[in-house]
Design a protein around this motif. Structure first.
Motif, mmCIF file in Angstrom:
data_model
loop_
_atom_site.group_PDB
_atom_site.id
_atom_site.type_symbol
_atom_site.label_atom_id
_atom_site.label_comp_id
_atom_site.label_asym_id
_atom_site.label_seq_id
_atom_site.Cartn_x
_atom_site.Cartn_y
_atom_site.Cartn_z
ATOM 1 N N ILE A 1 3.974 0.623 -21.818
ATOM 2 C CA ILE A 1 3.281 0.363 -23.085
ATOM 3 C C ILE A 1 1.905 1.019 -23.099
ATOM 4 O O ILE A 1 1.059 0.704 -23.930
ATOM 5 C CB ILE A 1 3.166 -1.146 -23.376
ATOM 6 N N ASP A 2 1.679 1.956 -22.139
ATOM 7 C CA ASP A 2 0.452 2.763 -22.107
ATOM 8 C C ASP A 2 -0.782 1.890 -21.950
ATOM 9 O O ASP A 2 -1.835 2.179 -22.521
ATOM 10 C CB ASP A 2 0.353 3.612 -23.387
ATOM 11 N N LEU A 3 -0.658 0.814 -21.149
ATOM 12 C CA LEU A 3 -1.789 -0.100 -20.971
ATOM 13 C C LEU A 3 -2.639 0.289 -19.776
ATOM 14 O O LEU A 3 -3.846 0.479 -19.890
ATOM 15 C CB LEU A 3 -1.283 -1.538 -20.810
ATOM 16 N N GLY A 4 -2.026 0.411 -18.614
ATOM 17 C CA GLY A 4 -2.759 0.746 -17.402
ATOM 18 C C GLY A 4 -1.802 1.188 -16.318
ATOM 19 O O GLY A 4 -0.598 1.329 -16.551
ATOM 20 N N GLN A 5 -2.342 1.417 -15.114
ATOM 21 C CA GLN A 5 -1.530 1.913 -14.006
ATOM 22 C C GLN A 5 -1.457 0.932 -12.843
ATOM 23 O O GLN A 5 -0.822 1.247 -11.839
ATOM 24 C CB GLN A 5 -2.123 3.236 -13.489
ATOM 25 N N SER A 6 -2.093 -0.213 -12.983
ATOM 26 C CA SER A 6 -2.198 -1.133 -11.847
ATOM 27 C C SER A 6 -1.836 -2.551 -12.239
ATOM 28 O O SER A 6 -2.098 -2.982 -13.369
ATOM 29 C CB SER A 6 -3.634 -1.136 -11.294
ATOM 30 N N VAL A 7 -1.249 -3.263 -11.284
ATOM 31 C CA VAL A 7 -1.027 -4.699 -11.437
ATOM 32 C C VAL A 7 -1.354 -5.365 -10.105
ATOM 33 O O VAL A 7 -1.385 -4.716 -9.056
ATOM 34 C CB VAL A 7 0.421 -5.063 -11.836
ATOM 35 N N VAL A 8 -1.573 -6.666 -10.163
ATOM 36 C CA VAL A 8 -1.687 -7.475 -8.950
ATOM 37 C C VAL A 8 -0.595 -8.532 -9.015
ATOM 38 O O VAL A 8 -0.410 -9.178 -10.053
ATOM 39 C CB VAL A 8 -3.073 -8.139 -8.838
ATOM 40 N N VAL A 9 0.137 -8.665 -7.911
ATOM 41 C CA VAL A 9 1.179 -9.682 -7.835
ATOM 42 C C VAL A 9 0.842 -10.645 -6.706
ATOM 43 O O VAL A 9 0.202 -10.277 -5.713
ATOM 44 C CB VAL A 9 2.589 -9.080 -7.619
ATOM 45 N N SER A 10 1.252 -11.866 -6.889
ATOM 46 C CA SER A 10 1.138 -12.883 -5.853
ATOM 47 C C SER A 10 2.549 -13.151 -5.362
ATOM 48 O O SER A 10 3.346 -13.790 -6.054
ATOM 49 C CB SER A 10 0.516 -14.160 -6.425
ATOM 50 N N GLY A 11 2.866 -12.603 -4.175
ATOM 51 C CA GLY A 11 4.248 -12.651 -3.725
ATOM 52 C C GLY A 11 5.087 -11.755 -4.615
ATOM 53 O O GLY A 11 4.957 -10.550 -4.600
ATOM 54 N N ASN A 12 5.930 -12.377 -5.443
ATOM 55 C CA ASN A 12 6.750 -11.621 -6.384
ATOM 56 C C ASN A 12 6.355 -11.867 -7.835
ATOM 57 O O ASN A 12 7.055 -11.440 -8.754
ATOM 58 C CB ASN A 12 8.234 -11.984 -6.193
ATOM 59 N N ARG A 13 5.219 -12.536 -8.049
ATOM 60 C CA ARG A 13 4.826 -12.930 -9.410
ATOM 61 C C ARG A 13 3.625 -12.113 -9.887
ATOM 62 O O ARG A 13 2.535 -12.220 -9.319
ATOM 63 C CB ARG A 13 4.471 -14.423 -9.425
#
Length: 272
Positions: free
Chosen positions: A160-172
């Motif tokens: 959706i052209d928002l960003g390139q990074s995420v943070v997950v906690s375990g699998n969430r």
């Protein structure tokens, strides 16, 4: 001999690009968008995105044969509208002023003017992240599936052209990068952790960075540097997963030093 225009934003990548270009013997034009003043070239222009018509004129007058974009730039909605208008036909064809739309607009402009767009990795291929262990402690094999999930989540956000990074906690997934960039993402994660809303289980917090699925390789490849490791550690993140062969490592020795000192695992992996 190439006549290379470097559109320079923030960070350590633009000076690395300039140095690599000079080693190749390119005739180098630097368009310094932020007035940083630390990037030498045969011709240096200090222009902002608000001066888009002047920027386009400078590229044409230099008789640019190749063009590379490097470094971070925060683009306001007004800047995006100005760019679309300044690029004329190419801007109208792009239709939308998101990051991928702007990349398409630049690509069309360059094709119309017989300029070859190249990626930072084509000038300095040694900056690309390899697959496997990069820095810090070895990855616990039990967390390998979580790394894959994190990279797939980063790609999903990119659709959706928002960003390139995420943070997950375990699998969430708990937070995604937006227009504020990676530093702002890590600051939000730190707040979530301090509030007890994330990172309070045996599973690690993982920062994942990956290219957007429709993102051309000549623009804005994901990148990490030593400061990324420092900021991630401050947010209680213990694993940084980057897309192998699709992410730039800015000063790998410094990344290795900080990752070792702060016990942050850095790995390159394939999504999917």
């Amino acid at each position: 001999m190439r006549r290379l225009t470097l559109i320079a934003g923030s960070g350590t990548l633009p000076p690395l690009m300039a140095a690599a270009a000079r080693r190749r013997g390119d005739t180098l034009q630097v368009i310094d968008l932020l007035g940083r003043g630390d990037i030498p070239g045969d011709q240096v222009e200090h222009l902002t995105l608000a001066q888009a018509p002047e920027l386009i004129t400078a590229v044409k007058l230099f008789r640019t044969s190749h063009l590379v974009l490097a470094g971070g730039v925060h683009i306001s909605d007004a800047d995006r509208e100005g760019l679309v208008n300044a690029f004329g036909f190419a801007g109208r064809m792009a239709r939308v002023a998101g990051d991928i739309g702007i990349a398409s607009m630049i690509l069309m402009f360059c094709r119309m003017n017989r300029i070859k767009l190249i990626g930072a990795h084509e000038i300095a291929p040694d900056l690309l992240a390899p697959e496997g262990h990069i820095a810090g402690p070895p990855l616990d094999p039990a967390f390998a599936p979580s790394v894959k999930i994190a990279l797939n989540a980063a790609r999903t956000v990119g659709t959706i052209d928002l960003g390139q990074s995420v943070v997950v906690s375990g699998n969430r997934p708990i937070a995604a990068e937006d227009t504020g960039g990676t530093d702002a993402l890590l600051a939000r994660v730190s707040e979530l952790r301090a509030a007890g809303l994330a990172g309070n289980s045996a599973a690690p917090l993982i920062l994942a960075k990956a290219r957007k699925p429709k993102q051309p390789s000549f623009v804005d490849l994901p990148a990490i540097g030593a400061q990324t490791v420092i900021n991630a550690a401050a947010a209680w993140i213990s694993v940084i997963a980057v897309e192998a062969r699709g992410t730039l490592l800015l000063d790998r020795p410094a990344i290795e030093r900080e990752a070792t000192a702060r016990k942050v695992t850095v790995v390159g992996a394939r999504h999917g």
